[in-house]
Motif scaffolding. Structure first.
Motif, mmCIF file in Angstrom:
data_model
loop_
_atom_site.group_PDB
_atom_site.id
_atom_site.type_symbol
_atom_site.label_atom_id
_atom_site.label_comp_id
_atom_site.label_asym_id
_atom_site.label_seq_id
_atom_site.Cartn_x
_atom_site.Cartn_y
_atom_site.Cartn_z
ATOM 1 N N GLU A 1 29.284 53.682 -15.860
ATOM 2 C CA GLU A 1 28.281 52.958 -16.656
ATOM 3 C C GLU A 1 27.002 52.840 -15.846
ATOM 4 O O GLU A 1 27.030 52.467 -14.678
ATOM 5 C CB GLU A 1 28.800 51.567 -17.043
ATOM 6 C CG GLU A 1 27.852 50.792 -17.961
ATOM 7 C CD GLU A 1 28.462 49.516 -18.493
ATOM 8 O OE1 GLU A 1 29.449 49.603 -19.249
ATOM 9 O OE2 GLU A 1 27.952 48.421 -18.143
ATOM 10 N N THR B 1 22.017 51.269 -21.957
ATOM 11 C CA THR B 1 23.219 51.373 -21.140
ATOM 12 C C THR B 1 23.943 52.659 -21.507
ATOM 13 O O THR B 1 24.266 52.903 -22.673
ATOM 14 C CB THR B 1 24.160 50.174 -21.362
ATOM 15 O OG1 THR B 1 23.463 48.974 -21.023
ATOM 16 C CG2 THR B 1 25.400 50.286 -20.481
ATOM 17 N N GLN C 1 27.272 55.150 -20.944
ATOM 18 C CA GLN C 1 28.664 55.234 -20.524
ATOM 19 C C GLN C 1 29.041 56.703 -20.415
ATOM 20 O O GLN C 1 28.662 57.510 -21.262
ATOM 21 C CB GLN C 1 29.582 54.536 -21.528
ATOM 22 C CG GLN C 1 29.480 53.012 -21.512
ATOM 23 C CD GLN C 1 30.507 52.370 -22.413
ATOM 24 O OE1 GLN C 1 30.879 52.927 -23.440
ATOM 25 N NE2 GLN C 1 30.976 51.202 -22.034
#
Length: 387
Positions: A353, A360, A362
């Motif tokens: 992450e 954000t 991932q």
């Protein structure tokens, strides 16, 4: 219109400004909990989960919802438009969002137009906008596009406007249709070659304007021009770096035409512009590379190109032809197949992450990867994007 002090005098009321399909959707979105209601009771009960919208009628439905002050239906229309927003309809929806005073939809339109400006300006929808919206777009500092594309889009809009007015499509009528909007195109920010091959031969400029612009490009004493001189700032690309360190020598990374791949997801919509890649660990080298972006196996973008590395551990950007809209909370796959100097830098201490500004990311391993790249290490150290 049927009840109270403002009721119409006749039993049949004509509504010429609302499309019949939109009005039916408006009526279907109104339900009555009482089988025998008091007059007008139905209009108090709105259930947005029963609203069925379609792309062909949603704008007319939004107009009807605004006219009759039905906020639940209006919100449903705006949500529908936001989810269907893409480069080919962004300019039309910008025009409509301004008309309907929907600031959130307007902002979303600008995000798409800025990041995918070339696609938006070349779309058929761009030619359908009104002139005030055209002028606002042409004044936009953050358009991510070359000015030669802007100029051609303006010519296309002017031709469409001539047809709407029932006039022959010729340079004189196109210029008249544009009016002051022509002087919002930043012609001096083109290269001399772009100007000579395009705008100078379009016949839409006056002879003196063409002469003065050529002098502005070539003479030491430059004439005064009516066109804005500076380039648009565009958008600054952001880079998501997924490794904490890089290495070479021990366990050398090699390229033999195999695929390096990784999966990623984001928590808000972005526009994927390209990849940052590692180059040779043995001095300057040129690589041929094929990059690809996929979702659920479907190819969304790819590019076959070359890049030069200088022997450092820096990353080197490789771009898709156009930025690609990436939706939130869905996994996408990016891949790179390199051909060149086998020995390369590679990333270590990869992160699952990464926080990059407001976004954000991932990461997870991809089954497409056949050269060892994964979350913890390997190639594809950077994702380059606009937000």
């Amino acid at each position: 219109m049927f009840y109270g002090d403002l009721a119409e005098g006749q039993s049949e009321i004509v509504i010429p400004d609302v499309e019949s399909a939109a009005f039916l959707i408006l009526l279907k979105s109104v339900t009555c909990p009482d089988p025998d209601p008091d007059p007008g009771l139905c209009l108090r009960y709105m259930y947005s989960d029963e609203i069925e919208l379609e792309a062909d009628t949603v704008l007319a439905t939004l107009y009807a919802a605004k006219k009759y002050i039905v906020p639940a239906l209006a919100r449903a229309c705006v949500t529908f438009l936001e989810t269907s927003l893409e480069a080919k309809n962004a300019c039309v929806l910008l025009s409509q969002s301004r008309l309907f005073e929907e600031p959130e939809l307007t902002q979303r339109c600008w995000e798409v137009i800025d990041a995918q400006a070339e696609l938006a300006l070349r779309s058929e929808g761009f030619c359908e906008i009104d002139r005030p919206t055209l002028e606002i777009i042409l004044q936009r500092e953050s358009l991510n596009v070359r000015e030669v594309i802007v100029f051609q889009a303006v010519l296309n809009w002017a031709a469409a406007e001539c047809r709407r007015r029932g006039l022959p499509v010729n340079p004189r009528n196109q210029r008249a249709a544009l009016g002051k909007a022509l002087y919002l195109v930043r012609i001096p920010s083109m290269t001399l070659q772009e100007f000579a091959d395009g705008a100078a031969q379009s016949d839409i400029l006056l002879l003196k304007e063409t002469h003065d612009i050529f002098l502005w490009f070539t003479a030491s004493r430059k004439p005064r021009l009516e066109f804005p001189l500076g380039k648009r700032a565009g958008l600054a690309p952001q880079r998501c770096h997924r490794f904490q360190s890089s290495a070479y020598r021990s366990n050398q990374w090699r390229y033999r035409g195999r695929c390096d791949s990784i999966q990623f997801a984001v928590d808000r919509r972005i526009f994927m512009a390209g990849l940052g890649l590692y180059g040779s660990s043995g001095g300057k080298a040129e690589y041929s590379v094929k990059i690809e972006l996929k979702r659920q196996g479907a190819v969304l973008a790819q590019n076959l190109t070359k890049f030069l590395s200088d022997g450092s551990s820096s990353t080197f950007p490789v771009w898709f032809e156009h930025p690609v809209q990436v939706e939130q909370d869905a996994f996408y796959t990016v891949s790179a197949i390199l051909d060149g100097n086998e020995l390369s830098y590679f990333g270590q201490e990869g992160m699952t992450e990464v926080q990059c500004g407001k976004v954000t990311f991932q990461f997870q391993c991809s089954s497409d990867s056949t050269n060892g790249t994964g979350v913890q290490g390997g190639q594809i150290p950077e994702l380059v994007f606009y937000c």
